[in-house]
Design an enzyme around this catalytic site. Structure first.
Site, PDB file in Angstrom:
ATOM      1  N   LYS A  11       0.943  -0.845  -0.253  1.00  0.00           N
ATOM      2  CA  LYS A  11       0.117   0.035  -0.262  1.00  0.00           C
ATOM      3  C   LYS A  11       0.684   0.869  -0.211  1.00  0.00           C
ATOM      4  O   LYS A  11       2.458   1.071   0.357  1.00  0.00           O
ATOM      5  CB  LYS A  11      -1.034  -0.098   1.219  1.00  0.00           C
ATOM      6  CG  LYS A  11      -1.782  -1.211   1.120  1.00  0.00           C
ATOM      7  CD  LYS A  11      -2.842  -1.459   2.648  1.00  0.00           C
ATOM      8  CE  LYS A  11      -3.845  -2.233   3.181  1.00  0.00           C
ATOM      9  NZ  LYS A  11      -4.271  -2.640   3.439  1.00  0.00           N
ATOM     10  N   TYR A  51     -12.527  -3.021  -3.349  1.00  0.00           N
ATOM     11  CA  TYR A  51     -12.557  -2.819  -1.833  1.00  0.00           C
ATOM     12  C   TYR A  51     -14.474  -3.149  -1.569  1.00  0.00           C
ATOM     13  O   TYR A  51     -15.268  -3.035  -0.444  1.00  0.00           O
ATOM     14  CB  TYR A  51     -12.157  -1.886  -0.475  1.00  0.00           C
ATOM     15  CG  TYR A  51     -11.085  -2.558  -0.522  1.00  0.00           C
ATOM     16  CD1 TYR A  51     -10.240  -3.062   0.462  1.00  0.00           C
ATOM     17  CD2 TYR A  51     -10.042  -1.007  -0.665  1.00  0.00           C
ATOM     18  CE1 TYR A  51      -9.258  -3.972   0.728  1.00  0.00           C
ATOM     19  CE2 TYR A  51      -8.759  -1.656  -0.104  1.00  0.00           C
ATOM     20  CZ  TYR A  51      -7.951  -2.895   0.740  1.00  0.00           C
ATOM     21  OH  TYR A  51      -6.646  -2.684   0.964  1.00  0.00           O
ATOM     22  N   ASN A 114      -1.381  -0.139   7.518  1.00  0.00           N
ATOM     23  CA  ASN A 114      -1.227  -1.630   7.717  1.00  0.00           C
ATOM     24  C   ASN A 114      -0.795  -2.213   6.588  1.00  0.00           C
ATOM     25  O   ASN A 114      -0.265  -3.295   6.508  1.00  0.00           O
ATOM     26  CB  ASN A 114      -2.066  -2.483   8.210  1.00  0.00           C
ATOM     27  CG  ASN A 114      -2.999  -3.068   7.249  1.00  0.00           C
ATOM     28  OD1 ASN A 114      -3.345  -2.214   6.080  1.00  0.00           O
ATOM     29  ND2 ASN A 114      -4.598  -3.469   7.139  1.00  0.00           N
ATOM     30  N   HIS A 117      -1.686  -6.353   1.501  1.00  0.00           N
ATOM     31  CA  HIS A 117      -2.442  -6.393   1.173  1.00  0.00           C
ATOM     32  C   HIS A 117      -1.868  -7.879   0.762  1.00  0.00           C
ATOM     33  O   HIS A 117      -1.723  -7.751  -0.043  1.00  0.00           O
ATOM     34  CB  HIS A 117      -3.888  -5.863   0.114  1.00  0.00           C
ATOM     35  CG  HIS A 117      -4.719  -6.525  -0.060  1.00  0.00           C
ATOM     36  ND1 HIS A 117      -6.046  -6.540   0.250  1.00  0.00           N
ATOM     37  CD2 HIS A 117      -4.567  -7.241  -1.438  1.00  0.00           C
ATOM     38  CE1 HIS A 117      -6.868  -8.169  -0.056  1.00  0.00           C
ATOM     39  NE2 HIS A 117      -6.120  -7.727  -1.582  1.00  0.00           N
ATOM     40  N   GLU A 128      -9.054 -10.152  -7.771  1.00  0.00           N
ATOM     41  CA  GLU A 128      -8.336  -8.961  -7.638  1.00  0.00           C
ATOM     42  C   GLU A 128      -7.241  -9.646  -8.899  1.00  0.00           C
ATOM     43  O   GLU A 128      -6.787  -8.598  -9.401  1.00  0.00           O
ATOM     44  CB  GLU A 128      -8.212  -9.416  -5.934  1.00  0.00           C
ATOM     45  CG  GLU A 128      -8.822  -9.362  -5.055  1.00  0.00           C
ATOM     46  CD  GLU A 128      -8.128  -9.467  -3.807  1.00  0.00           C
ATOM     47  OE1 GLU A 128      -9.170  -9.530  -3.015  1.00  0.00           O
ATOM     48  OE2 GLU A 128      -7.425  -9.817  -3.595  1.00  0.00           O
TER      49      GLU A 128
END
Ligand code: DAT
Ligand code: MG
Length: 150
Positions: A11, A51, A114, A117, A128
């Site tokens: 990310k 998402y 965080n 992914h 995905e």
């Protein structure tokens, strides 16, 4: 099978913090094979599609904004049980609940920052990967395979 694939994404915070190399190293040294890798600035609609399952959550807007705030590093990794094992390598969603030794447990603190992914199931991995690698990935023969698999 040895050809299971998962979608892993560093990310924006992971990219900006210079963690691309160390994250790739953890998957690579385990014996997984890198089939796709690209830096990408993410459009809002693309982040929302990725998402989509979380669209009703109160943090959805902030999550999409975060994913679009700077480039991500999109990857496809392959190997036996790579979806489940990739999630173990990454650690729990909330980094403070992640064991030391996991990526989140070693490198971050807040759930909203965080750094990485990983797909949560084989089926979502396929969805995905189709979203992030619509032209497919690199179908090369890897010399390492007979040294990793019996
Ligand atoms: P994961 O990324 O571990 O698969 P998820 O799919 O449940 O977790 O949620 C996707 C991301 O959304 C997660 O990495 C961080 C963010 N998120 C999840 N729960 C959150 C919460 N309670 N508050 C803020 N952000 C959250
Ligand atoms: Mg998830």
């Amino acid at each position: 099978s040895n050809t299971e694939r998962t979608y892993i994404m560093i990310k924006p915070d992971g990219v900006q913090r210079g963690l691309i190399g160390t994250i790739i190293q953890r998957f690579e040294q385990r014996g997984f094979i890198l089939r796709g890798l690209k830096m990408m600035s993410v459009e809002k609609s693309h982040a929302e599609a990725h998402y989509a399952d979380l669209s009703s959550k109160p943090f959805f807007g902030g999550l999409v904004e975060y994913i679009c705030s700077a480039p991500v590093c999109a990857m496809c990794w392959e190997g036996k049980d790579v979806v489940k094992t990739g999630r173990k390598i990454i650690g729990a969603t909330n980094p403070l609940a992640s064991e030391p030794g996991t990526i989140r447990g070693d490198f971050c603190i807040d759930v909203g920052r965080n750094i990485i992914h990983g797909s949560d199931a084989v089926e979502s991995a396929q969805k995905e990967l189709a979203l992030w690698f619509p032209d497919g990935v690199c179908e090369y023969e890897h010399a390492m395979k007979p040294w990793i698999y019996e």
